[in-house]
Scaffold this motif. Structure first.
Motif, PDB file in Angstrom:
ATOM      1  N   TYR A 176       0.859  -1.183   0.000  1.00  0.00           N
ATOM      2  CA  TYR A 176       0.000   0.000   0.000  1.00  0.00           C
ATOM      3  C   TYR A 176       0.899   1.237   0.000  1.00  0.00           C
ATOM      4  CZ  TYR A 176      -3.615  -3.345   1.543  1.00  0.00           C
ATOM      5  OH  TYR A 176      -4.482  -4.408   1.655  1.00  0.00           O
ATOM      6  N   HIS A 177       1.706   1.388  -1.035  1.00  0.00           N
ATOM      7  CA  HIS A 177       2.740   2.421  -1.050  1.00  0.00           C
ATOM      8  C   HIS A 177       2.161   3.833  -0.919  1.00  0.00           C
ATOM      9  CE1 HIS A 177       5.452  -0.766  -2.093  1.00  0.00           C
ATOM     10  NE2 HIS A 177       4.871  -0.981  -3.260  1.00  0.00           N
ATOM     11  N   ASP A 178       1.126   4.123  -1.691  1.00  0.00           N
ATOM     12  CA  ASP A 178       0.546   5.466  -1.682  1.00  0.00           C
ATOM     13  C   ASP A 178      -0.129   5.774  -0.343  1.00  0.00           C
ATOM     14  OD1 ASP A 178      -1.208   3.421  -2.338  1.00  0.00           O
ATOM     15  OD2 ASP A 178      -2.343   4.570  -3.818  1.00  0.00           O
ATOM     16  N   TYR A 179      -0.886   4.814   0.156  1.00  0.00           N
ATOM     17  CA  TYR A 179      -1.589   4.985   1.428  1.00  0.00           C
ATOM     18  C   TYR A 179      -0.608   5.158   2.583  1.00  0.00           C
ATOM     19  CZ  TYR A 179      -4.376   3.433   5.482  1.00  0.00           C
ATOM     20  OH  TYR A 179      -4.984   3.336   6.711  1.00  0.00           O
ATOM     21  N   THR A 180       0.394   4.293   2.638  1.00  0.00           N
ATOM     22  CA  THR A 180       1.348   4.340   3.746  1.00  0.00           C
ATOM     23  C   THR A 180       2.190   5.611   3.708  1.00  0.00           C
ATOM     24  OG1 THR A 180       1.436   1.928   3.727  1.00  0.00           O
ATOM     25  CG2 THR A 180       3.166   3.066   4.937  1.00  0.00           C
ATOM     26  N   ALA A 181       2.617   6.029   2.521  1.00  0.00           N
ATOM     27  CA  ALA A 181       3.412   7.254   2.408  1.00  0.00           C
ATOM     28  C   ALA A 181       2.615   8.467   2.865  1.00  0.00           C
ATOM     29  CB  ALA A 181       3.877   7.444   0.964  1.00  0.00           C
ATOM     30  N   ALA A 182       1.333   8.519   2.503  1.00  0.00           N
ATOM     31  CA  ALA A 182       0.504   9.652   2.907  1.00  0.00           C
ATOM     32  C   ALA A 182       0.275   9.655   4.415  1.00  0.00           C
ATOM     33  CB  ALA A 182      -0.832   9.607   2.163  1.00  0.00           C
ATOM     34  N   LYS A 183       0.023   8.477   4.990  1.00  0.00           N
ATOM     35  CA  LYS A 183      -0.186   8.403   6.437  1.00  0.00           C
ATOM     36  C   LYS A 183       1.096   8.717   7.200  1.00  0.00           C
ATOM     37  CE  LYS A 183      -4.570   7.187   6.654  1.00  0.00           C
ATOM     38  NZ  LYS A 183      -5.596   8.049   7.300  1.00  0.00           N
ATOM     39  N   ALA A 184       2.249   8.372   6.631  1.00  0.00           N
ATOM     40  CA  ALA A 184       3.520   8.721   7.265  1.00  0.00           C
ATOM     41  C   ALA A 184       3.696  10.233   7.306  1.00  0.00           C
ATOM     42  CB  ALA A 184       4.680   8.060   6.525  1.00  0.00           C
ATOM     43  N   ALA A 185       3.303  10.896   6.234  1.00  0.00           N
ATOM     44  CA  ALA A 185       3.364  12.359   6.217  1.00  0.00           C
ATOM     45  C   ALA A 185       2.417  12.951   7.250  1.00  0.00           C
ATOM     46  CB  ALA A 185       3.026  12.874   4.820  1.00  0.00           C
ATOM     47  N   LEU A 186       1.247  12.324   7.412  1.00  0.00           N
ATOM     48  CA  LEU A 186       0.292  12.798   8.413  1.00  0.00           C
ATOM     49  C   LEU A 186       0.832  12.611   9.824  1.00  0.00           C
ATOM     50  CD1 LEU A 186      -2.488  13.967   9.045  1.00  0.00           C
ATOM     51  CD2 LEU A 186      -3.431  11.651   8.886  1.00  0.00           C
ATOM     52  N   LEU A 187       1.573  11.534  10.058  1.00  0.00           N
ATOM     53  CA  LEU A 187       2.209  11.345  11.359  1.00  0.00           C
ATOM     54  C   LEU A 187       3.223  12.450  11.629  1.00  0.00           C
ATOM     55  CD1 LEU A 187       2.821   9.836  13.962  1.00  0.00           C
ATOM     56  CD2 LEU A 187       4.339   8.322  12.654  1.00  0.00           C
ATOM     57  N   SER A 188       3.997  12.809  10.611  1.00  0.00           N
ATOM     58  CA  SER A 188       4.950  13.907  10.772  1.00  0.00           C
ATOM     59  C   SER A 188       4.223  15.198  11.100  1.00  0.00           C
ATOM     60  CB  SER A 188       5.778  14.065   9.488  1.00  0.00           C
ATOM     61  OG  SER A 188       6.676  15.148   9.603  1.00  0.00           O
ATOM     62  N   LEU A 189       3.135  15.470  10.392  1.00  0.00           N
ATOM     63  CA  LEU A 189       2.358  16.678  10.663  1.00  0.00           C
ATOM     64  C   LEU A 189       1.775  16.638  12.072  1.00  0.00           C
ATOM     65  CD1 LEU A 189       1.689  19.049   8.675  1.00  0.00           C
ATOM     66  CD2 LEU A 189      -0.602  18.062   8.500  1.00  0.00           C
ATOM     67  N   THR A 190       1.358  15.464  12.515  1.00  0.00           N
ATOM     68  CA  THR A 190       0.839  15.301  13.872  1.00  0.00           C
ATOM     69  C   THR A 190       1.870  15.752  14.900  1.00  0.00           C
ATOM     70  OG1 THR A 190      -0.643  13.476  13.274  1.00  0.00           O
ATOM     71  CG2 THR A 190       0.097  13.572  15.567  1.00  0.00           C
ATOM     72  N   ARG A 191       3.093  15.329  14.718  1.00  0.00           N
ATOM     73  CA  ARG A 191       4.130  15.634  15.704  1.00  0.00           C
ATOM     74  C   ARG A 191       4.589  17.081  15.640  1.00  0.00           C
ATOM     75  NH1 ARG A 191       6.826   9.584  15.278  1.00  0.00           N
ATOM     76  NH2 ARG A 191       5.557   8.746  16.992  1.00  0.00           N
ATOM     77  N   THR A 192       4.685  17.645  14.442  1.00  0.00           N
ATOM     78  CA  THR A 192       5.102  19.046  14.355  1.00  0.00           C
ATOM     79  C   THR A 192       3.975  19.976  14.808  1.00  0.00           C
ATOM     80  OG1 THR A 192       4.502  19.150  11.993  1.00  0.00           O
ATOM     81  CG2 THR A 192       6.795  18.604  12.538  1.00  0.00           C
ATOM     82  N   PHE A 193       2.730  19.628  14.503  1.00  0.00           N
ATOM     83  CA  PHE A 193       1.606  20.439  14.974  1.00  0.00           C
ATOM     84  C   PHE A 193       1.469  20.353  16.492  1.00  0.00           C
ATOM     85  CE2 PHE A 193      -1.533  21.492  11.338  1.00  0.00           C
ATOM     86  CZ  PHE A 193      -0.488  21.925  10.537  1.00  0.00           C
ATOM     87  N   ALA A 194       1.770  19.201  17.063  1.00  0.00           N
ATOM     88  CA  ALA A 194       1.717  19.061  18.523  1.00  0.00           C
ATOM     89  C   ALA A 194       2.680  20.038  19.181  1.00  0.00           C
ATOM     90  CB  ALA A 194       2.056  17.632  18.930  1.00  0.00           C
ATOM     91  N   GLU A 195       3.856  20.171  18.611  1.00  0.00           N
ATOM     92  CA  GLU A 195       4.847  21.119  19.140  1.00  0.00           C
ATOM     93  C   GLU A 195       4.371  22.558  18.978  1.00  0.00           C
ATOM     94  OE1 GLU A 195       8.315  22.569  20.849  1.00  0.00           O
ATOM     95  OE2 GLU A 195       7.621  20.492  20.742  1.00  0.00           O
ATOM     96  N   ASP A 196       3.785  22.852  17.837  1.00  0.00           N
ATOM     97  CA  ASP A 196       3.354  24.218  17.529  1.00  0.00           C
ATOM     98  C   ASP A 196       2.141  24.643  18.351  1.00  0.00           C
ATOM     99  OD1 ASP A 196       3.286  26.651  16.218  1.00  0.00           O
ATOM    100  OD2 ASP A 196       2.440  25.880  14.370  1.00  0.00           O
ATOM    101  N   LEU A 197       1.203  23.728  18.557  1.00  0.00           N
ATOM    102  CA  LEU A 197      -0.070  24.075  19.182  1.00  0.00           C
ATOM    103  C   LEU A 197      -0.133  23.744  20.669  1.00  0.00           C
ATOM    104  CD1 LEU A 197      -2.454  22.831  16.330  1.00  0.00           C
ATOM    105  CD2 LEU A 197      -1.739  25.183  16.812  1.00  0.00           C
ATOM    106  N   GLY A 198       0.815  22.982  21.162  1.00  0.00           N
ATOM    107  CA  GLY A 198       0.807  22.604  22.578  1.00  0.00           C
ATOM    108  C   GLY A 198       0.714  23.773  23.544  1.00  0.00           C
ATOM    109  N   PRO A 199       1.470  24.860  23.326  1.00  0.00           N
ATOM    110  CA  PRO A 199       1.381  25.986  24.259  1.00  0.00           C
ATOM    111  C   PRO A 199      -0.001  26.629  24.328  1.00  0.00           C
ATOM    112  CG  PRO A 199       3.413  26.102  22.985  1.00  0.00           C
ATOM    113  CD  PRO A 199       2.569  25.027  22.362  1.00  0.00           C
ATOM    114  N   GLU A 200      -0.867  26.307  23.382  1.00  0.00           N
ATOM    115  CA  GLU A 200      -2.226  26.853  23.398  1.00  0.00           C
ATOM    116  C   GLU A 200      -3.234  25.883  24.015  1.00  0.00           C
ATOM    117  OE1 GLU A 200      -3.289  29.337  19.829  1.00  0.00           O
ATOM    118  OE2 GLU A 200      -1.640  28.188  18.956  1.00  0.00           O
ATOM    119  N   GLY A 201      -2.736  24.780  24.583  1.00  0.00           N
ATOM    120  CA  GLY A 201      -3.634  23.816  25.199  1.00  0.00           C
ATOM    121  C   GLY A 201      -4.300  22.888  24.211  1.00  0.00           C
ATOM    122  N   ILE A 202      -3.715  22.735  23.020  1.00  0.00           N
ATOM    123  CA  ILE A 202      -4.274  21.874  21.985  1.00  0.00           C
ATOM    124  C   ILE A 202      -3.368  20.655  21.817  1.00  0.00           C
ATOM    125  CG2 ILE A 202      -4.885  21.684  19.536  1.00  0.00           C
ATOM    126  CD1 ILE A 202      -5.391  24.748  19.622  1.00  0.00           C
TER     127      ILE A 202
END
Length: 273
Positions: A176-202
């Motif tokens: 599932y190359h396309d599906y897995t690659a897209a979900k991997a990118a979403l995991l990266s976004l999850t972690r970078t957004f967590a850092e960015d939005l954490g100080p706002e209680g999100i």
């Protein structure tokens, strides 16, 4: 306070001071919330007393039937989450109906994909167009949903963002190359957004299952595949949509108020770590 006009934070928030809203006080948006895993997630939040916006694209009848069973708690709203204008309208419709902003988002919608291993493109065949299709559904769409919901979360002073991933990051046993690659990118976004939005209680987290028994997307999977997966897990069974849905509820609950940037694998122990 930041002097950067692009910086939205007015101040860093003491995490211990951020309220952890009870599930019954939350307004939850579940994208693709009418069928399969999405329906299980919708039902899990409704069971806990939350109000739920059931987003759908083509599954109008299923969405409206589910909403009609919970007339005070649920609202079915059509939107192609790949379209930013439709997402903005969805969020505004939810606010007008419930009189409050969305505070929890579950990015579940799966665009044009079926878990049919033998029919998926192999490494020598997969095209950029196939990758683009999955990135539009699994990265672009969640991005737009999060950004549309952020003003309401900031207004409320708290937010929960939960995205559906996959255990194929760690256990890529099917092409599932396309599906897995897209979900991997979403995991990266999850972690970078967590850092960015954490100080706002999100908080921003991911839940990752394997092949689920059963959803519309996995309906074409042969029973032998399910049996082989079950034999490989410590629980000796295949995870159900309801079990993965419970993990989404956990991340939205007060018990997860100190948890962010995490990817929780819910697959019966098939993948470790």
């Amino acid at each position: 306070m930041s002097t950067d006009p692009q910086h939205h934070r007015t101040a860093d928030v003491d995490p211990s001071a951020v309220p952890a809203p009870p599930l019954a006080d939350q307004l939850v948006l579940v994208t693709g919330g009418a069928r399969g895993l999405g329906a299980a997630i919708t039902r899990a939040f409704l069971r806990e007393g939350a109000a739920v916006v059931i987003n759908y694209h083509r599954s109008r009848e299923a969405a409206e039937t589910l909403a009609a069973a919970h007339p005070q708690q649920a609202l079915a709203v059509a939107a192609d989450v790949r379209d930013a204008a439709q997402v903005e309208a969805l969020v505004e419709t939810a606010r007008e109906h419930f009189g409050r902003p969305i505070t929890t988002v579950v990015n579940n919608a799966l665009v044009d994909f079926a878990f049919t291993g033998d029919a998926r493109s192999r490494a020598g065949e997969i095209t950029a167009a196939e990758l683009s299709t999955q990135f539009s559904g699994s990265v672009q769409a969640p991005l737009q949903v999060i950004q549309a919901a952020l003003p309401g979360m900031r207004e409320a002073g708290v937010g929960r963002i939960i995205s559906v991933g996959t255990n194929l990051f760690q256990h890529p046993v099917v092409p599932y190359h396309d599906y897995t690659a897209a979900k991997a990118a979403l995991l990266s976004l999850t972690r970078t957004f967590a850092e960015d939005l954490g100080p706002e209680g999100i908080t921003v987290n991911m839940i990752s299952g394997g092949l689920l028994r059963s959803t519309d997307a996995s309906a074409a999977t042969p029973s032998e595949v399910f049996d082989a997966i079950a034999a490989s897990t410590p629980l000796r069974r295949v995870t159900t949509p309801e079990e993965l849905a419970d993990a989404a509820v956990f991340f939205a609950s007060p018990w997860a108020r100190g948890v962010t940037a995490q990817n929780l694998i819910v697959d019966g122990g098939l993948v470790k770590g």
